[in-house]
Scaffold this active site. Structure first.
Site, short mmCIF file in Angstrom:
data_model
loop_
_atom_site.label_atom_id
_atom_site.label_comp_id
_atom_site.label_asym_id
_atom_site.label_seq_id
_atom_site.Cartn_x
_atom_site.Cartn_y
_atom_site.Cartn_z
N HIS A 86 0.84 -1.20 0.00
CA HIS A 86 0.00 0.00 0.00
C HIS A 86 0.88 1.26 0.00
CE1 HIS A 86 -3.62 2.35 1.39
NE2 HIS A 86 -2.67 3.10 1.89
N GLU A 87 1.86 1.31 0.90
CA GLU A 87 2.68 2.52 1.03
C GLU A 87 3.65 2.67 -0.14
OE1 GLU A 87 1.37 4.49 2.90
OE2 GLU A 87 0.57 3.40 4.62
N ILE A 88 4.21 1.58 -0.65
CA ILE A 88 5.08 1.67 -1.82
C ILE A 88 4.27 2.13 -3.03
CG2 ILE A 88 6.53 0.34 -3.44
CD1 ILE A 88 7.54 -1.23 -0.92
#
Length: 178
Positions: free
Chosen positions: A146-148
């Site tokens: 999600h964050e990448i």
């Protein structure tokens, strides 16, 4: 507790930065790699942690606060679990997938189910610039992906079908007006 590498920063209070809200176009821009590992980077990581906790959330990126740098802070459990990941990238992802409910500090109150790889191996640097790898499964694997994605300019709702994405955006817009 501060993310690993932030312990040298001493403050009496916390710094909570303004969070960039959907549909701000900055959420769709790829973040710039970090090349300088200094006190400024550690302070940004600490500010991200403070901001994420206040939101509240379990993960945040520098682009969420309008800073185009490839920095992620995650805290899935207690204060001791806070970790900073600089320039993270996925090296390997399992064929097995899982469904997980996701949301974003940039779109509070909105969630939906997203299909993600069940396991990943990532490479990243810590706040001192040391190269690291990490294997993750379940929630941690979902958070890394999600964050990448966010660092790559892919806002989480882009992983939904157009119909679901449009419905969610309309619900969020309505929520913001009320």
């Amino acid at each position: 507790m501060r993310p690993a590498g932030c312990d040298a920063r001493r403050r009496t209070g916390v710094t909570i930065r303004a969070i960039v809200k959907f549909p701000d176009p900055r959420l769709r821009l790829a973040a710039e790699p970090v090349s300088v590992f200094d006190q400024g980077l550690r302070e940004l990581a600490t500010d991200l942690l403070d901001t994420m906790r206040a939101a509240p959330g379990i993960g945040i990126t520098a682009p969420h606060v309008g800073v185009s740098r490839r920095l992620v802070v995650l805290q899935l459990e207690g204060p001791e679990s806070a970790r900073a990941y600089v320039n993270p990238r996925i090296l390997w992802a399992s064929e097995e997938t899982i469904m997980h409910t996701e949301g974003s500090v940039s779109m509070p109150g909105m969630t939906d189910e997203i299909r993600r790889h069940a396991q990943v191996r990532i490479a990243y640097r810590d706040l001192d610039g040391a190269e690291r790898t990490e294997e993750a499964e379940g929630l941690l694997a979902v958070c890394h992906q999600h964050e990448i994605d966010q660092l790559d300019g892919i806002f989480w709702i882009q992983r939904l079908s157009k119909l679901k994405r449009d419905r969610l955006a309309k619900r969020y817009e309505k929520l913001q007006r009320s």
